[in-house]
Design an enzyme around this catalytic site. Structure first.
Site, PDB file in Angstrom:
ATOM      1  N   ARG A 238       0.683  -1.190  -0.107  1.00 50.17           N
ATOM      2  CA  ARG A 238       0.022   0.128  -0.147  1.00 50.17           C
ATOM      3  C   ARG A 238       1.038   1.265   0.238  1.00 50.17           C
ATOM      4  O   ARG A 238       1.997   1.148   0.770  1.00 50.17           O
ATOM      5  CB  ARG A 238      -0.965   0.131   1.229  1.00 50.17           C
ATOM      6  CG  ARG A 238      -2.161  -0.918   1.156  1.00 50.17           C
ATOM      7  CD  ARG A 238      -3.016  -0.355   0.132  1.00 50.17           C
ATOM      8  NE  ARG A 238      -4.431  -1.314  -0.053  1.00 50.17           N
ATOM      9  CZ  ARG A 238      -4.632  -2.424  -0.670  1.00 50.17           C
ATOM     10  NH1 ARG A 238      -3.604  -2.522  -1.509  1.00 50.17           N
ATOM     11  NH2 ARG A 238      -5.714  -2.830  -0.708  1.00 50.17           N
ATOM     12  N   GLU A 267      -4.211   7.280  -4.963  1.00 53.30           N
ATOM     13  CA  GLU A 267      -4.294   6.615  -6.106  1.00 53.30           C
ATOM     14  C   GLU A 267      -5.614   7.156  -6.729  1.00 53.30           C
ATOM     15  O   GLU A 267      -6.491   7.259  -6.033  1.00 53.30           O
ATOM     16  CB  GLU A 267      -4.335   5.084  -6.290  1.00 53.30           C
ATOM     17  CG  GLU A 267      -2.945   4.553  -5.594  1.00 53.30           C
ATOM     18  CD  GLU A 267      -3.166   2.944  -5.471  1.00 53.30           C
ATOM     19  OE1 GLU A 267      -4.194   2.408  -5.998  1.00 53.30           O
ATOM     20  OE2 GLU A 267      -2.144   2.758  -4.936  1.00 53.30           O
ATOM     21  N   HIS A 285      -1.358  -0.031  -9.740  1.00 55.32           N
ATOM     22  CA  HIS A 285      -2.114  -1.095  -8.650  1.00 55.32           C
ATOM     23  C   HIS A 285      -2.652  -2.163  -9.529  1.00 55.32           C
ATOM     24  O   HIS A 285      -3.964  -2.458  -9.505  1.00 55.32           O
ATOM     25  CB  HIS A 285      -3.056  -0.153  -8.111  1.00 55.32           C
ATOM     26  CG  HIS A 285      -3.698  -0.909  -6.711  1.00 55.32           C
ATOM     27  ND1 HIS A 285      -3.931  -0.201  -5.643  1.00 55.32           N
ATOM     28  CD2 HIS A 285      -3.582  -2.234  -6.302  1.00 55.32           C
ATOM     29  CE1 HIS A 285      -4.283  -1.100  -4.493  1.00 55.32           C
ATOM     30  NE2 HIS A 285      -3.931  -2.163  -5.086  1.00 55.32           N
TER      31      HIS A 285
HETATM   32  C1  DGY Z   1      -5.862  -6.156  -2.357  1.00 55.14           C
HETATM   33  O1  DGY Z   1      -6.447  -7.176  -2.573  1.00 55.14           O
HETATM   34  O2  DGY Z   1      -5.642  -5.516  -1.427  1.00 55.14           O
HETATM   35  C2  DGY Z   1      -5.441  -5.485  -3.716  1.00 55.14           C
HETATM   36  O3  DGY Z   1      -4.560  -4.500  -3.383  1.00 55.14           O
HETATM   37  C3  DGY Z   1      -6.527  -5.118  -4.529  1.00 55.14           C
HETATM   38  O4  DGY Z   1      -7.583  -4.330  -3.756  1.00 55.14           O
END
Ligand code: DGY
Length: 319
Positions: A238, A267, A285
Protein backbone atom coordinates in the site's frame (compact mmCIF):
# COMPACT_ATOMS: atom_id res chain seq x y z
CA UNK A 1 -36.00 -14.71 -0.44
CA UNK A 2 -32.37 -14.46 -1.52
CA UNK A 3 -30.18 -11.98 0.40
CA UNK A 4 -29.69 -8.70 -1.45
CA UNK A 5 -26.04 -7.83 -2.15
CA UNK A 6 -24.72 -4.45 -3.28
CA UNK A 7 -21.75 -5.12 -5.59
CA UNK A 8 -19.86 -1.87 -6.00
CA UNK A 9 -17.74 -2.66 -9.09
CA UNK A 10 -18.01 -4.79 -12.23
CA UNK A 11 -16.73 -8.24 -11.22
CA UNK A 12 -15.56 -11.14 -13.44
CA UNK A 13 -18.42 -12.84 -15.34
CA UNK A 14 -18.07 -16.14 -13.49
CA UNK A 15 -18.32 -14.34 -10.15
CA UNK A 16 -21.38 -12.36 -11.23
CA UNK A 17 -22.97 -15.61 -12.52
CA UNK A 18 -22.58 -17.17 -9.09
CA UNK A 19 -23.90 -14.00 -7.47
CA UNK A 20 -27.03 -14.17 -9.64
CA UNK A 21 -27.49 -17.85 -8.86
CA UNK A 22 -27.27 -17.54 -5.08
CA UNK A 23 -28.22 -13.94 -4.29
CA UNK A 24 -30.26 -10.98 -5.43
CA UNK A 25 -27.30 -8.81 -6.51
CA UNK A 26 -27.35 -5.10 -7.27
CA UNK A 27 -24.60 -5.10 -9.89
CA UNK A 28 -22.69 -2.21 -11.42
CA UNK A 29 -22.41 -3.15 -15.14
CA UNK A 30 -21.04 0.29 -16.08
CA UNK A 31 -18.37 0.02 -13.34
CA UNK A 32 -19.17 3.53 -12.10
CA UNK A 33 -17.16 4.62 -9.06
CA UNK A 34 -19.70 5.45 -6.32
CA UNK A 35 -19.27 8.46 -4.05
CA UNK A 36 -19.85 7.94 -0.33
CA UNK A 37 -23.37 9.36 -0.66
CA UNK A 38 -24.20 7.07 -3.61
CA UNK A 39 -22.83 4.11 -1.72
CA UNK A 40 -25.04 4.83 1.27
CA UNK A 41 -28.08 5.45 -0.93
CA UNK A 42 -27.55 2.19 -2.83
CA UNK A 43 -27.07 0.30 0.44
CA UNK A 44 -30.63 1.30 1.43
CA UNK A 45 -32.22 -2.13 1.05
CA UNK A 46 -29.31 -4.55 0.98
CA UNK A 47 -28.21 -7.29 3.37
CA UNK A 48 -24.50 -7.07 2.56
CA UNK A 49 -21.99 -5.15 0.46
CA UNK A 50 -19.27 -6.64 -1.75
CA UNK A 51 -16.87 -3.73 -2.33
CA UNK A 52 -13.32 -3.23 -3.57
CA UNK A 53 -10.55 -1.15 -2.00
CA UNK A 54 -11.81 1.76 -4.12
CA UNK A 55 -14.77 2.31 -1.77
CA UNK A 56 -13.85 3.95 1.51
CA UNK A 57 -15.81 2.78 4.54
CA UNK A 58 -14.82 5.46 6.98
CA UNK A 59 -16.38 5.63 10.44
CA UNK A 60 -18.76 8.25 9.04
CA UNK A 61 -19.86 6.07 6.12
CA UNK A 62 -20.29 3.06 8.39
CA UNK A 63 -22.38 5.12 10.83
CA UNK A 64 -24.70 6.07 7.95
CA UNK A 65 -25.18 2.52 6.61
CA UNK A 66 -28.70 1.16 7.12
CA UNK A 67 -29.13 -1.31 10.00
CA UNK A 68 -30.01 -4.09 7.54
CA UNK A 69 -26.40 -4.32 6.29
CA UNK A 70 -24.89 -7.38 7.99
CA UNK A 71 -21.57 -7.71 6.21
CA UNK A 72 -18.91 -6.03 4.11
CA UNK A 73 -17.28 -8.86 2.12
CA UNK A 74 -14.28 -7.24 0.47
CA UNK A 75 -12.94 -8.19 -2.93
CA UNK A 76 -9.39 -7.53 -1.68
CA UNK A 77 -6.86 -8.82 0.76
CA UNK A 78 -6.14 -5.29 2.03
CA UNK A 79 -8.87 -3.80 4.18
CA UNK A 80 -7.33 -0.50 5.15
CA UNK A 81 -10.23 1.14 3.29
CA UNK A 82 -12.59 -0.08 6.02
CA UNK A 83 -12.68 1.33 9.54
CA UNK A 84 -12.88 -2.08 11.18
CA UNK A 85 -13.34 -0.62 14.64
CA UNK A 86 -16.44 1.28 13.49
CA UNK A 87 -17.76 -1.83 11.71
CA UNK A 88 -17.21 -3.97 14.79
CA UNK A 89 -18.99 -1.41 16.95
CA UNK A 90 -22.02 -1.64 14.66
CA UNK A 91 -21.89 -5.43 14.54
CA UNK A 92 -21.09 -5.47 10.79
CA UNK A 93 -18.98 -8.47 9.77
CA UNK A 94 -15.96 -7.59 7.60
CA UNK A 95 -14.04 -10.14 5.50
CA UNK A 96 -11.14 -10.07 3.03
CA UNK A 97 -9.64 -12.41 0.40
CA UNK A 98 -6.22 -13.63 1.57
CA UNK A 99 -4.07 -16.39 -0.01
CA UNK A 100 -5.70 -16.38 -3.45
CA UNK A 101 -3.69 -13.40 -4.66
CA UNK A 102 -0.31 -14.25 -3.20
CA UNK A 103 1.07 -15.79 -6.42
CA UNK A 104 -0.11 -12.95 -8.66
CA UNK A 105 1.24 -10.33 -6.26
CA UNK A 106 4.58 -12.11 -5.97
CA UNK A 107 4.81 -12.26 -9.77
CA UNK A 108 4.24 -8.53 -10.05
CA UNK A 109 6.72 -7.92 -7.25
CA UNK A 110 9.40 -9.79 -9.18
CA UNK A 111 8.50 -7.79 -12.28
CA UNK A 112 8.91 -4.53 -10.33
CA UNK A 113 12.20 -5.72 -8.90
CA UNK A 114 13.56 -6.78 -12.28
CA UNK A 115 12.08 -3.79 -14.07
CA UNK A 116 13.63 -1.35 -11.61
CA UNK A 117 16.99 -3.13 -11.62
CA UNK A 118 17.21 -3.46 -15.40
CA UNK A 119 15.78 -0.03 -16.24
CA UNK A 120 12.68 -1.33 -17.98
CA UNK A 121 10.87 2.03 -18.15
CA UNK A 122 13.81 3.81 -19.75
CA UNK A 123 14.48 1.01 -22.23
CA UNK A 124 10.88 0.67 -23.29
CA UNK A 125 10.54 4.41 -23.78
CA UNK A 126 13.65 4.50 -26.00
CA UNK A 127 12.31 1.77 -28.25
CA UNK A 128 8.74 3.10 -28.41
CA UNK A 129 9.68 6.70 -29.10
CA UNK A 130 12.27 5.91 -31.76
CA UNK A 131 14.99 7.54 -29.66
CA UNK A 132 17.11 4.37 -29.43
CA UNK A 133 20.14 5.26 -31.53
CA UNK A 134 23.00 2.95 -30.78
CA UNK A 135 24.44 0.11 -28.74
CA UNK A 136 27.60 0.36 -26.68
CA UNK A 137 29.07 -1.53 -23.71
CA UNK A 138 28.00 1.31 -21.42
CA UNK A 139 24.46 1.59 -22.81
CA UNK A 140 21.57 1.07 -20.35
CA UNK A 141 23.72 -0.71 -17.79
CA UNK A 142 21.60 -1.76 -14.84
CA UNK A 143 21.89 -3.66 -11.58
CA UNK A 144 22.24 -7.45 -11.56
CA UNK A 145 19.65 -9.22 -9.42
CA UNK A 146 21.15 -12.70 -9.24
CA UNK A 147 22.79 -13.52 -5.93
CA UNK A 148 21.93 -10.22 -4.26
CA UNK A 149 20.40 -9.75 -0.80
CA UNK A 150 16.63 -9.19 -0.69
CA UNK A 151 14.99 -7.73 2.41
CA UNK A 152 11.30 -8.49 2.82
CA UNK A 153 9.42 -6.18 5.18
CA UNK A 154 6.32 -8.14 6.18
CA UNK A 155 6.78 -11.92 5.93
CA UNK A 156 3.14 -12.96 5.59
CA UNK A 157 1.71 -15.08 2.79
CA UNK A 158 2.77 -12.72 -0.01
CA UNK A 159 6.20 -12.05 1.45
CA UNK A 160 6.81 -15.80 1.74
CA UNK A 161 5.91 -16.44 -1.91
CA UNK A 162 8.18 -13.55 -2.97
CA UNK A 163 11.00 -15.24 -1.02
CA UNK A 164 10.40 -18.48 -2.96
CA UNK A 165 10.44 -16.75 -6.33
CA UNK A 166 13.52 -14.70 -5.41
CA UNK A 167 15.39 -17.88 -4.47
CA UNK A 168 15.08 -18.75 -8.16
CA UNK A 169 17.46 -15.83 -8.68
CA UNK A 170 19.79 -17.15 -5.97
CA UNK A 171 18.93 -14.17 -3.76
CA UNK A 172 19.83 -14.26 -0.08
CA UNK A 173 16.57 -13.66 1.80
CA UNK A 174 16.33 -11.40 4.85
CA UNK A 175 13.06 -10.50 6.52
CA UNK A 176 11.45 -8.57 9.29
CA UNK A 177 7.99 -9.23 10.66
CA UNK A 178 6.42 -8.64 14.04
CA UNK A 179 6.63 -12.40 14.60
CA UNK A 180 9.45 -14.70 13.63
CA UNK A 181 8.30 -17.39 11.16
CA UNK A 182 8.70 -21.10 11.88
CA UNK A 183 11.87 -22.70 10.46
CA UNK A 184 9.95 -24.43 7.65
CA UNK A 185 8.42 -21.12 6.52
CA UNK A 186 11.75 -19.33 6.89
CA UNK A 187 13.45 -21.92 4.68
CA UNK A 188 16.79 -20.33 5.47
CA UNK A 189 15.60 -16.69 5.37
CA UNK A 190 17.41 -14.53 7.92
CA UNK A 191 15.15 -12.92 10.54
CA UNK A 192 15.79 -9.40 11.83
CA UNK A 193 13.97 -8.27 14.97
CA UNK A 194 13.48 -4.68 13.72
CA UNK A 195 13.28 -3.01 10.30
CA UNK A 196 16.33 -0.95 11.32
CA UNK A 197 18.38 -4.11 11.88
CA UNK A 198 17.46 -5.44 8.44
CA UNK A 199 18.01 -2.31 6.34
CA UNK A 200 21.83 -2.49 6.06
CA UNK A 201 21.47 -6.02 4.59
CA UNK A 202 19.13 -5.07 1.73
CA UNK A 203 20.53 -4.63 -1.77
CA UNK A 204 16.83 -4.85 -2.63
CA UNK A 205 13.99 -4.07 -0.25
CA UNK A 206 10.40 -5.14 -0.90
CA UNK A 207 7.44 -4.07 1.23
CA UNK A 208 4.65 -6.53 2.04
CA UNK A 209 3.26 -5.24 5.30
CA UNK A 210 -0.36 -4.34 5.92
CA UNK A 211 -1.30 -0.68 6.02
CA UNK A 212 -2.16 0.28 9.59
CA UNK A 213 -1.49 3.36 11.73
CA UNK A 214 1.66 1.51 12.95
CA UNK A 215 3.05 1.00 9.43
CA UNK A 216 2.17 4.49 8.17
CA UNK A 217 5.27 5.82 6.37
CA UNK A 218 7.32 2.94 7.73
CA UNK A 219 9.81 3.51 4.94
CA UNK A 220 10.90 7.02 5.84
CA UNK A 221 14.09 9.05 5.43
CA UNK A 222 15.68 7.57 8.55
CA UNK A 223 15.19 3.96 7.41
CA UNK A 224 16.16 4.72 3.80
CA UNK A 225 19.43 6.15 5.14
CA UNK A 226 20.16 2.75 6.71
CA UNK A 227 19.95 0.95 3.34
CA UNK A 228 23.21 0.32 1.47
CA UNK A 229 24.00 3.06 -1.04
CA UNK A 230 22.51 2.18 -4.41
CA UNK A 231 19.77 -0.07 -3.03
CA UNK A 232 16.54 -0.69 -4.92
CA UNK A 233 13.08 -0.42 -3.30
CA UNK A 234 9.90 -2.19 -4.39
CA UNK A 235 6.37 -1.62 -3.10
CA UNK A 236 3.32 -3.69 -4.04
CA UNK A 237 1.57 -3.41 -0.66
CA UNK A 238 0.00 0.00 0.00
CA UNK A 239 1.24 3.52 -0.74
CA UNK A 240 0.73 4.63 2.84
CA UNK A 241 3.71 2.58 4.07
CA UNK A 242 6.10 4.85 2.14
CA UNK A 243 7.00 8.47 2.79
CA UNK A 244 6.88 9.71 -0.81
CA UNK A 245 9.01 12.81 -0.22
CA UNK A 246 11.74 10.71 1.37
CA UNK A 247 11.68 8.09 -1.39
CA UNK A 248 11.70 10.67 -4.19
CA UNK A 249 14.54 12.54 -2.47
CA UNK A 250 16.63 9.35 -2.22
CA UNK A 251 15.95 8.45 -5.86
CA UNK A 252 17.03 11.93 -6.94
CA UNK A 253 20.16 12.06 -4.80
CA UNK A 254 21.37 8.64 -5.94
CA UNK A 255 21.13 7.16 -2.46
CA UNK A 256 18.76 4.68 -4.10
CA UNK A 257 19.44 3.42 -7.61
CA UNK A 258 15.82 2.77 -8.52
CA UNK A 259 12.34 1.86 -7.32
CA UNK A 260 9.50 -0.28 -8.63
CA UNK A 261 6.05 0.78 -7.45
CA UNK A 262 2.55 -0.59 -7.94
CA UNK A 263 0.78 1.29 -5.12
CA UNK A 264 0.69 4.93 -4.10
CA UNK A 265 -0.77 7.38 -1.65
CA UNK A 266 -3.93 8.94 -3.07
CA UNK A 267 -4.29 6.71 -6.14
CA UNK A 268 -4.67 7.48 -8.99
CA UNK A 269 -3.45 11.05 -8.30
CA UNK A 270 0.00 9.96 -7.29
CA UNK A 271 2.76 12.24 -6.04
CA UNK A 272 3.80 14.12 -9.23
CA UNK A 273 7.45 13.76 -8.26
CA UNK A 274 7.42 10.13 -9.43
CA UNK A 275 6.31 10.90 -12.97
CA UNK A 276 9.51 12.68 -14.03
CA UNK A 277 11.99 10.29 -12.44
CA UNK A 278 13.68 8.05 -15.02
CA UNK A 279 14.71 5.51 -12.37
CA UNK A 280 11.23 4.42 -11.28
CA UNK A 281 9.26 1.59 -12.82
CA UNK A 282 5.60 2.41 -12.25
CA UNK A 283 2.55 0.18 -12.47
CA UNK A 284 -1.11 1.15 -11.79
CA UNK A 285 -2.04 -1.07 -8.78
CA UNK A 286 -2.39 -4.29 -10.77
CA UNK A 287 -0.57 -6.83 -8.61
CA UNK A 288 -3.61 -9.12 -8.34
CA UNK A 289 -4.85 -8.43 -11.86
CA UNK A 290 -4.74 -11.86 -13.50
CA UNK A 291 -7.85 -13.66 -14.71
CA UNK A 292 -7.23 -16.60 -12.40
CA UNK A 293 -6.71 -14.42 -9.35
CA UNK A 294 -9.60 -12.04 -9.98
CA UNK A 295 -11.97 -15.02 -10.29
CA UNK A 296 -10.52 -16.55 -7.14
CA UNK A 297 -10.88 -13.28 -5.22
CA UNK A 298 -14.54 -13.07 -6.19
CA UNK A 299 -15.22 -16.68 -5.25
CA UNK A 300 -13.47 -16.21 -1.93
CA UNK A 301 -15.58 -13.13 -1.18
CA UNK A 302 -18.68 -15.17 -2.04
CA UNK A 303 -17.55 -18.06 0.19
CA UNK A 304 -17.40 -15.53 3.00
CA UNK A 305 -20.89 -14.21 2.21
CA UNK A 306 -22.24 -17.77 1.99
CA UNK A 307 -20.94 -18.42 5.50
CA UNK A 308 -22.51 -15.22 6.87
CA UNK A 309 -25.94 -16.08 5.45
CA UNK A 310 -25.67 -19.72 6.55
CA UNK A 311 -25.00 -18.54 10.08
CA UNK A 312 -21.41 -19.83 10.04
CA UNK A 313 -18.23 -17.98 10.93
CA UNK A 314 -16.71 -16.71 7.66
CA UNK A 315 -13.22 -18.07 7.01
CA UNK A 316 -11.68 -14.64 6.40
CA UNK A 317 -13.33 -12.53 9.06
CA UNK A 318 -11.29 -9.46 10.01
CA UNK A 319 -14.02 -7.73 12.05
C1 DGY B 1 -5.88 -6.12 -2.55
O1 DGY B 1 -6.47 -7.19 -2.68
O2 DGY B 1 -5.69 -5.59 -1.45
C2 DGY B 1 -5.41 -5.45 -3.80
O3 DGY B 1 -4.60 -4.37 -3.50
C3 DGY B 1 -6.58 -5.02 -4.65
O4 DGY B 1 -7.46 -4.30 -3.88
Amino acid sequence: MKPVILVTRKLPDAVEDRLRRDYDPRLNPGDVLYSADELIERAGDVDAILPCHTEKFTAEVIARLPGRVRAIANFSVGYDHVDVKAARARGIIVTNTPEVLSDATAELTMMLLLGAARRASEGERLVRTGTWKDWSPGFMVGTQVTGKRLGILGFGRIGQVVAKRARGFDMEIHYHDVRRATPDLEAGAIFHPTPEAMMPHCDFLTLHCVSTPETFRLLNAVRIALLPDGAIVVNASRGAVVDDEALIGALKSGKLTAAGLDVYTNEPDIHPGYRDLPNVFLMPHIASATKETRDAMGFRALDNLDAVFAGREPRDRVA
